[in-house]
Motif scaffolding. Structure first.
Motif, short mmCIF file in Angstrom:
data_model
loop_
_atom_site.label_atom_id
_atom_site.label_comp_id
_atom_site.label_asym_id
_atom_site.label_seq_id
_atom_site.Cartn_x
_atom_site.Cartn_y
_atom_site.Cartn_z
N THR A 1 1.14 7.86 -14.29
CA THR A 1 2.02 6.85 -12.77
C THR A 1 3.11 5.98 -13.11
O THR A 1 3.66 4.99 -13.79
CB THR A 1 0.26 5.87 -12.90
OG1 THR A 1 -1.37 6.11 -12.50
CG2 THR A 1 1.20 5.05 -11.07
N ASN A 2 3.51 5.94 -12.41
CA ASN A 2 5.23 5.88 -12.90
C ASN A 2 5.71 4.47 -12.24
O ASN A 2 6.63 4.31 -13.19
CB ASN A 2 6.63 6.80 -10.96
CG ASN A 2 6.28 8.45 -11.12
OD1 ASN A 2 6.61 8.94 -10.03
ND2 ASN A 2 6.34 8.38 -12.84
N VAL A 3 4.55 3.91 -10.95
CA VAL A 3 4.94 3.06 -11.42
C VAL A 3 4.69 1.59 -12.81
O VAL A 3 5.55 1.05 -13.27
CB VAL A 3 4.57 1.86 -10.09
CG1 VAL A 3 2.84 1.68 -10.46
CG2 VAL A 3 5.05 0.28 -9.87
N LEU A 4 3.66 2.53 -13.19
CA LEU A 4 3.06 1.32 -14.25
C LEU A 4 4.33 1.42 -15.75
O LEU A 4 4.07 1.21 -16.68
CB LEU A 4 1.95 2.08 -14.85
CG LEU A 4 1.00 1.28 -13.91
CD1 LEU A 4 -0.44 2.32 -14.80
CD2 LEU A 4 0.87 -0.17 -13.69
N ALA A 5 4.64 2.82 -15.94
CA ALA A 5 5.57 3.74 -16.44
C ALA A 5 7.25 2.26 -16.32
O ALA A 5 7.22 1.71 -17.11
CB ALA A 5 5.86 4.39 -16.19
N TYR A 6 7.34 1.83 -15.16
CA TYR A 6 8.22 1.12 -14.65
C TYR A 6 8.21 -0.20 -15.33
O TYR A 6 9.01 -0.64 -15.86
CB TYR A 6 8.80 1.68 -13.57
CG TYR A 6 10.40 0.40 -12.99
CD1 TYR A 6 11.49 1.43 -12.60
CD2 TYR A 6 9.52 -0.60 -12.57
CE1 TYR A 6 12.21 0.25 -12.25
CE2 TYR A 6 11.02 -1.51 -12.06
CZ TYR A 6 11.94 -1.36 -12.27
OH TYR A 6 13.12 -1.85 -11.77
N CYS A 7 7.09 -0.82 -15.09
CA CYS A 7 6.55 -1.66 -15.36
C CYS A 7 6.59 -2.18 -17.45
O CYS A 7 7.17 -2.63 -17.32
CB CYS A 7 5.10 -2.21 -15.08
SG CYS A 7 5.16 -2.80 -13.42
N LEU B 1 0.88 -1.12 0.05
CA LEU B 1 -0.23 -0.24 0.31
C LEU B 1 1.27 1.04 -0.21
O LEU B 1 1.82 1.21 0.27
CB LEU B 1 -0.68 -0.23 1.17
CG LEU B 1 -1.72 -0.98 1.49
CD1 LEU B 1 -2.90 -0.30 2.68
CD2 LEU B 1 -2.81 -1.28 0.51
N GLY B 2 0.38 2.39 -0.44
CA GLY B 2 1.34 3.71 -0.14
C GLY B 2 2.10 3.89 -1.18
O GLY B 2 2.44 5.12 -1.62
N GLY B 3 1.67 3.29 -2.51
CA GLY B 3 2.37 3.61 -3.70
C GLY B 3 3.28 2.92 -4.21
O GLY B 3 3.37 1.95 -4.37
N GLY B 4 3.31 2.98 -5.86
CA GLY B 4 4.12 2.95 -6.51
C GLY B 4 6.14 2.40 -6.24
O GLY B 4 6.72 1.70 -6.63
N MET B 5 6.31 3.29 -5.28
CA MET B 5 7.74 3.43 -5.40
C MET B 5 7.98 2.05 -4.44
O MET B 5 9.53 1.83 -4.44
CB MET B 5 8.81 4.50 -4.54
CG MET B 5 8.75 5.68 -5.96
SD MET B 5 9.76 5.45 -7.00
CE MET B 5 11.32 4.70 -6.72
N ALA B 6 7.72 2.12 -3.63
CA ALA B 6 7.58 0.56 -2.29
C ALA B 6 7.32 -0.67 -3.36
O ALA B 6 8.01 -1.60 -2.86
CB ALA B 6 5.81 0.85 -1.70
N VAL C 1 13.99 7.22 -16.37
CA VAL C 1 12.51 7.55 -17.57
C VAL C 1 11.43 7.14 -17.54
O VAL C 1 10.00 7.55 -17.60
CB VAL C 1 12.76 5.89 -18.48
CG1 VAL C 1 11.69 5.94 -19.08
CG2 VAL C 1 14.32 6.07 -19.47
N SER C 2 11.18 6.27 -15.75
CA SER C 2 9.66 6.25 -15.39
C SER C 2 9.73 7.77 -14.84
O SER C 2 8.40 8.19 -15.14
CB SER C 2 9.88 5.15 -14.71
OG SER C 2 9.89 5.53 -13.03
#
Lengths: 182, 140
Positions: A59-65, A21-26, A52-53
């Motif tokens: 949303t950063n985590v989706l860009a990372y993925c 929980l709490g966001g994509g960086m975790a 890049v993300s």
């Protein structure tokens, strides 16, 4: 670097993206740990994906993925990575939307969420350390600390993250290249 | 509200933000103020739900879509959530092509360090909120 199968990559991303929980960086920190442990990713590539993300809208985590999936399995990898990272949360949030508000207001449920959020906060701080660690112990320690402090100061003064990142990219590119770079 | 319009409004919000919650002001402006498709209370519920489920915080956009237009709205919200992520692929190809250049690597390093520095206050804020919430529950 080993190349995982599409299903192995998808399963690992699904597990890592959907248990914090709490966001994509975790979530990104969990992905880094899992992928590096299996030899599917190394530190420089992780840092590149994070950079890049951060510059990708949304949303950063989706860009990372998306970038990670593309790196490993091109279009199929990107599609699978985005899907497994976003569909479970989307389904859960939609189901909750139909019934919830009252549920989330219950004290014990809120306490559970708060405890999970504390874990996420620890993961975020761990992620920050993992990203700066190679620079802090590298040959450009002073340069790295100066950039970190300048970025933190700019952010604290109210400048938006994307502007801080653009300024960092500009000044980073203009600063003397690191030793050993060709 | 048509689903195409809903998608356009949600996409406008997600594509012009650079973090999960960064799209909130635009969504409020478009869905609450301009089109009255959501109330402020509904949007607050969507945000609360987004922070309460696993995965990216930005998933609240799916909840906002659901509250505005039911199940089709949730699907539209999900598509608006994931569309901007596709921009990472050409960006990765672009940066990857020039990453061997010392100045590009230096710029990327600086972005990574700056991003990490900005994570610290976000992490501390999250921890503070969680502790306050725990304190409130225990104090009852």
């Amino acid at each position: 670097m080993e190349r995982p199968s599409l299903s192995a990559m998808g399963w690992q991303l699904a597990k890592d993206a959907n248990r914090t929980l709490g966001g994509g960086m975790a979530s990104i920190e969990l992905m880094r740990r899992s992928f590096e442990r299996r030899g599917w990713l190394d530190e420089p590539r992780h840092a590149l994906l994070v950079a890049v993300s951060r510059f990708t809208p949304g949303t950063n985590v989706l860009a990372y993925c998306a970038a990670l999936g593309w790196l490993v399995h091109r279009a199929a990898g990107a599609a699978v990575a985005i899907g497994v990272a976003s569909i479970p949360g989307a389904v859960i949030v939609t189901a909750f939307s139909a019934v919830v508000a009252q549920l989330v207001a219950r004290p014990m449920v809120r306490a559970g969420f708060a405890a999970a959020t504390l874990v996420a906060a620890a993961l975020i701080l761990s992620s920050a350390w993992a990203l700066v660690r190679p620079h802090v112990f590298g040959s450009r320690r002073v340069w790295a600390l100066a950039f970190a402090m300048a970025a933190a100061a700019l952010f604290a003064s109210g400048i938006t993250p994307i502007r801080v990142l653009l300024l960092s990219a500009l000044f980073g590119a203009l600063s003397p290249p690191r030793e050993g770079a060709s | 509200m048509s689903l195409w319009l809903l998608y356009g409004l949600l996409l406008k919000a997600t594509v012009t933000s650079f973090s999960g919650m960064g799209s909130l002001p635009q969504i409020r402006q478009d869905l609450v103020v301009t089109h009255a498709a959501l109330s402020d209370e509904q949007l607050s519920h969507a945000v609360l739900l987004g922070r309460s489920v696993p995965g990216p915080v930005g998933v609240y956009v799916v909840s906002a879509g659901y509250l505005a237009a039911g199940w089709p709205g949730a699907v539209v919200g999900w598509v608006a959530l994931v569309t901007p992520a596709l921009a990472a692929i050409p960006l990765l190809a672009l940066v990857g092509r020039w990453h061997h250049l010392p100045r590009v690597r230096s710029g990327v390093d600086a972005v990574v360090i700056a991003g990490a520095a900005m994570l610290v206050p976000a992490g501390l804020q999250l921890a503070r909120d969680a502790l306050l919430q725990l304190g409130a529950v225990i104090g009852r």
